[in-house]
Each structure stands twice: as C-alpha cells, then as structure tokens.
Design a protein around this motif. Structure first.
Motif, PDB file in Angstrom:
ATOM      1  N   SER A 170       0.666  -1.176   0.094  1.00 41.22           N
ATOM      2  CA  SER A 170      -0.124  -0.042   0.036  1.00 41.22           C
ATOM      3  C   SER A 170       0.791   1.315  -0.204  1.00 41.22           C
ATOM      4  O   SER A 170       1.861   1.311   0.556  1.00 41.22           O
ATOM      5  N   SER A 171       0.401   2.342  -0.638  1.00 37.53           N
ATOM      6  CA  SER A 171       0.882   3.619  -0.653  1.00 37.53           C
ATOM      7  C   SER A 171       1.143   4.088   0.633  1.00 37.53           C
ATOM      8  O   SER A 171       2.017   5.177   1.183  1.00 37.53           O
ATOM      9  N   PHE A 172       0.413   3.731   1.659  1.00 35.07           N
ATOM     10  CA  PHE A 172       0.467   4.095   2.920  1.00 35.07           C
ATOM     11  C   PHE A 172       1.292   3.333   3.997  1.00 35.07           C
ATOM     12  O   PHE A 172       1.449   3.631   5.249  1.00 35.07           O
ATOM     13  N   PRO A 213      -4.167  -3.621  -6.844  1.00 35.62           N
ATOM     14  CA  PRO A 213      -2.980  -2.683  -7.514  1.00 35.62           C
ATOM     15  C   PRO A 213      -3.437  -2.078  -8.610  1.00 35.62           C
ATOM     16  O   PRO A 213      -3.438  -2.112  -9.932  1.00 35.62           O
ATOM     17  N   SER A 214      -4.165  -0.850  -8.327  1.00 31.82           N
ATOM     18  CA  SER A 214      -4.847   0.060  -9.358  1.00 31.82           C
ATOM     19  C   SER A 214      -5.134   1.301  -8.603  1.00 31.82           C
ATOM     20  O   SER A 214      -4.761   1.554  -7.478  1.00 31.82           O
ATOM     21  N   LYS A 225       2.362   1.337  -3.990  1.00 30.06           N
ATOM     22  CA  LYS A 225       3.397   1.933  -4.386  1.00 30.06           C
ATOM     23  C   LYS A 225       3.785   1.243  -5.775  1.00 30.06           C
ATOM     24  O   LYS A 225       3.719   0.083  -5.839  1.00 30.06           O
ATOM     25  N   GLU A 226       4.641   2.360  -6.814  1.00 32.27           N
ATOM     26  CA  GLU A 226       4.799   1.672  -8.119  1.00 32.27           C
ATOM     27  C   GLU A 226       5.578   0.416  -8.211  1.00 32.27           C
ATOM     28  O   GLU A 226       5.521  -0.257  -9.031  1.00 32.27           O
ATOM     29  N   VAL A 412      -0.801   7.755 -10.432  1.00 34.12           N
ATOM     30  CA  VAL A 412      -1.328   9.190 -10.633  1.00 34.12           C
ATOM     31  C   VAL A 412      -1.146   9.570 -11.920  1.00 34.12           C
ATOM     32  O   VAL A 412      -1.946  10.283 -12.717  1.00 34.12           O
ATOM     33  N   SER A 413       0.138   9.380 -12.486  1.00 37.07           N
ATOM     34  CA  SER A 413       0.645   9.910 -13.817  1.00 37.07           C
ATOM     35  C   SER A 413      -0.376   9.234 -15.089  1.00 37.07           C
ATOM     36  O   SER A 413      -0.717   9.903 -15.797  1.00 37.07           O
ATOM     37  N   GLN A 414      -0.335   8.186 -14.997  1.00 39.54           N
ATOM     38  CA  GLN A 414      -1.208   7.561 -15.869  1.00 39.54           C
ATOM     39  C   GLN A 414      -2.534   7.771 -15.897  1.00 39.54           C
ATOM     40  O   GLN A 414      -3.424   8.155 -16.849  1.00 39.54           O
ATOM     41  N   TYR A 415      -3.054   8.026 -14.843  1.00 48.47           N
ATOM     42  CA  TYR A 415      -4.790   8.470 -14.550  1.00 48.47           C
ATOM     43  C   TYR A 415      -4.740   9.846 -15.181  1.00 48.47           C
ATOM     44  O   TYR A 415      -5.626  10.351 -15.965  1.00 48.47           O
TER      45      TYR A 415
END
Length: 485
Positions: A170-172, A213-214, A225-226, A412-415
């Motif tokens: 997770s990003s957190f 993972p999305s 996390k990427e 975020v960049s893809q979105y």
C-alpha cells in the motif's frame, strides 16, 4: 462438492487504537506519519492489537458457525492491523520457525485464526456465544503467515487460492521493512507457488487480496507503491495461464479494472480485477455479497478452470423499515448486450474490455451499459448526495474519471494522462508533487465485509467521495457444485 468462503480483509472497524488513545486525533487514521509512530509505540498499543485480534476471532467464529464444513480463507486488510496500515514485520523473517510472539500483529491475527482453546470453549458455552472448534490455518501455513501474512489453500477440486497480504504494498504502508524489494518475501512465494501449480499440471489458481493494485475511485489515489505494482503484474503476466481470477475488495463498491493497452495493467492478461462491495453500509452502499460461478477442475480431464458469471446480492430496507436480502443483478444478464464474448469466455479480460468500450462517451447520449454500472456500483443504494446513481447524474467529466479508473490505470501520472486524453478533462487532475499527500487518508470499514460466494458449476458451460481515498471491505467466496444453486 468443495465449498469455500474467502474473507479478504478489514474484519474490524476503523481506528481500534482510538478507543485507547489519550486524545481524539492521536488514535485517528487522519494523522501524519509522526503521529502513527506515536500511536504504534504508545502504552495502549498492545491493548489495541489484542482488541483487534479478539474481534477477528469473533468474526471468524460467526462465519464458522454460519457455514459449517465450509473452507474459510482469510486475507488481511489495512484495518485488521493497528494502527491502520502499520505492520512491523519480524526481523528474522528468513527463520522458518517463527513463533506468534516473534511476529507481533501477525502473530495476534494468526492466533485469532486458530481454534478456541478449552477455556474459551467453556466460556462460550456458558454465554451461549459463538465458538469455533477448528483452525483456519494449518501448521504448514505458519511459516508464511507469521512472516508476511499470506498463505495458500488447495481446495478438494484442485483449485488453489492464494491469499496475499496487499497491505505490504500500500501507498501508506509502514514502517519500511528490511527487505523493501520483497516485503515478507511474498513475491518470491507467489512465484514458487504458481510455478508448482503449473508443473503439477492439474490445478489453476485464484489470487485473493484486499487492496487492488490500481487507482482508487474516491479521490483517485494510487493504492499501491509503483515498484510493487510493476513486480506484481510481472508475476501475474508470467503465470497468466495458471491464474483464472483476481478478487479484491477495499472500496465498498461493485467495480472492476482491466488493462486496455495504454494503462498500467497489462492488456495481455486474460483476467480482470473484480472488486466486490461490502457488507457495511457506512459509505452509502447497500450491504452486498457476490456469488461467482466457475467451471472446470476435477470433473474435466484437462483440469482447466474458468470464471463464468456472478450474481450480486444486496440487503435493502423497505418503507416500513424492514429489510431482506435479494438478488440485485446477474453479470451476464446485465452486460450481455454489450458483449457476445460472455457466452464463450465468461468473466475474461476481453469481456470487460468490450464492456468498457461500450461505456465510452457518446456525446452526452445515454449509454445503457454505463447506466447499469452506475446503478449497481453502490449495490442498488441511493447512496449520498455526491454519488452519481444514474447516467443523468454523471456528467462528461464524471464519466471520464470513471473510464480512466476502470481502464486499468495504476499510477497518478497514468490517470492524469488518461483524463487529458478524454475531452481534455482537467477535473481532479493531481499535481505530481502532491501525489503522496493525496494518499494519506484511508477508509477502512467498521466490520467491512462483502463476502463473495463462488460456486462451482460442473460440466457447463465513481463516484466522487471526498471523505477518504481507499476504503475497505471483506469479500467472501463460496465454492460448491451445481446442486447448491
């Protein structure tokens, strides 16, 4: 006949440690990293972890009593650990003889999944409360569960379920583990397990976890996390012939993700990500669960499995404040007009790509497929004032946000790139420098649970929500034979 129920995370409420915190904010999930560290090293942390374990034990006992003889498979959600998203992995994780005392919160959850001891059974008998005489984890599961909170189960029909701990990616997630390339050595385990299944040649696998993972569908935050997104999809791509399904929860809503060729999810994958709703109605949805049907296995010589269809069931109240469970919709019936592939391919990635294409904007004209999706995303609930319920409630920017989320963007960049391509929509585009800040508020569910029932068939063929970014759910899966339908 081989029934099973998969509970994929968040068995307990948000902020269990807040019950013990000395100040309101100290125990809240809306805290900065330094406050998480304070909560994790506070005097009450041990009590909060024990309470979390007790709740998990009681919940699993409820399921055990409700589904006697059914295999119950448990996955860890971000709210099953205390504080939220905080999980300190054992430092000697390479030691295959870990004990529950070595593993902190993982050890507490491990013990909670064991059978009630004699003293507990005696107390439960006196209280007439729930009791459980069987363990969910076997002795061989301890090596991986105490190391990282993951394990697998081979069902009697030969299908293997991999229960993975997605909180690690997770990003957190914190604190940083010693092995940042492979926390808990879970990726290595996934590869080995899937390779063994392939080499046996008599089984396939479903991957089950909590956080997908999305991109999320609330504040459009990056859920993983990427670096871990990339490793995960490398594995899924490598073993695409082995994996027949990917089941997640976390978002309280009925959604999917599929790779489209321009997104982070590889378009070569044959399986989409299926995200189930939750039993808790805390975020505007009706309580819901799914029955997912699959074919293949022991009844077939080639042991080839395929997800065929699913039903969504919801609980709703009537005008006189009484309620009941009812079937909301069946996937094939609802989306059958969007794709002919359903008849041949079932719940394949190709089918969901066809559905996604049919949801593309039609210059403001009503799109039946998109309207069906919006009607069902909250499990048929009227939701809250910010949740679009029909096509008329979702303008062009809203539809672009949904399409960019469902089409498999993972960062975020893809979105943002996707939004720019869809009519130059700028709504909700995040600044890359602030993307980390946008991933700070998690929403777990109080007893968030959407349990997904998968039943085996033999021989046949956003919404906007500004409250939080990455909500949670428990999924369940029941797997059985035709005669159970």
């Amino acid at each position: 006949m081989s029934p099973a129920a998969v509970l994929s995370g968040d068995s307990i409420r948000h902020d269990v440690d807040r019950i013990y915190a000395s100040t309101d904010h100290e125990g809240s999930e809306n805290r900065v990293k330094s406050e998480v560290q304070i909560a994790a090293h506070s005097d009450y942390h041990t009590d909060a972890m024990k309470t979390a374990g007790d709740i998990i034990k009681d919940l699993v006992s409820l399921f055990d009593n409700a589904f006697p003889g059914v295999e119950i498979i448990f996955s860890i959600g971000n709210n099953d650990i205390v504080p939220d998203y905080y999980l300190q992995l054992p430092t000697n994780s390479s030691n295959m003889s870990l004990t529950s005392e070595d593993s902190g919160m993982l050890g507490i959850i491990y013990n909670a999944l064991q059978s009630n001891d004699e003293e507990e059974l005696s107390i439960y008998n006196q209280l007439g409360s729930q009791k459980r005489s069987r363990s969910l984890l076997s002795a061989t599961d301890s090596a991986t569960f105490l190391k990282g909170g993951y394990y697998s189960r081979v069902l009697p029909d030969g299908l293997t379920v991999l229960s993975i701990n997605t909180v690690l990616y997770s990003s957190f997630f914190g604190p940083d583990p010693l092995n940042t390339d492979d926390p808990g050595e879970q990726f290595a385990w996934m590869r080995n397990t899937l390779m063994n299944i392939r080499e046996r040649g008599n089984s396939q696998a479903i991957v089950v976890g909590h956080i997908s993972p999305s991109m999320g569908s609330f504040r459009h935050s990056q859920l993983w996390k990427e670096k871990y997104i990339n490793i995960f999809y490398e594995i899924i791509q490598e073993f695409d012939d082995v994996i027949i399904g990917q089941l997640f929860g976390h978002l309280h809503s009925d959604e999917f993700r599929v790779g489209t060729g321009t997104s982070g999810i590889p378009s070569s994958l044959s399986t989409p990500l299926l995200l189930a709703g939750s039993l808790t109605p805390v975020h505007g949805n009706n309580p819901s669960f799914r029955k997912v049907f699959y074919d293949g296995g022991a009844a077939k010589d080639n042991h080839s499995y395929k997800l065929l269809d699913y039903e969504s069931h919801r609980y709703s109240k009537s005008d006189n404040n009484t309620g009941d469970w009812s079937k909301l919709y069946t996937f094939a019936e609802t989306y059958g007009t969007a794709t002919e592939e359903i008849k041949m391919e079932g719940l394949s990635a190709n089918v969901f790509r066809s559905i996604l294409r049919s949801m593309e904007d039609n210059q403001g004209s009503m799109i039946p497929t998109f309207n069906s999706f919006l009607l069902h995303v909250n499990s048929g609930s009227e939701g809250d004032a910010k949740a679009p319920l029909t096509f008329d409630d979702c303008d062009a920017n809203c539809r672009a946000e949904w399409l960019c989320t469902l089409s498999g963007t993972t960062t975020v960049s893809q979105y943002n790139k996707c939004l720019l391509q869809k009519k130059g929509s700028s709504r909700h585009i995040q600044k890359m420098g602030s993307s980390r800040l946008m991933i700070g508020v998690a929403g777990a569910a109080m007893f968030a649970a959407a349990f997904l029932f998968v039943m085996m068939l033999r021989f046949r063929n956003r919404r906007e929500k500004d409250q939080y970014e990455s909500p949670a759910s428990i999924e369940g899966t029941e797997i059985g034979d035709d005669d159970m339908l």
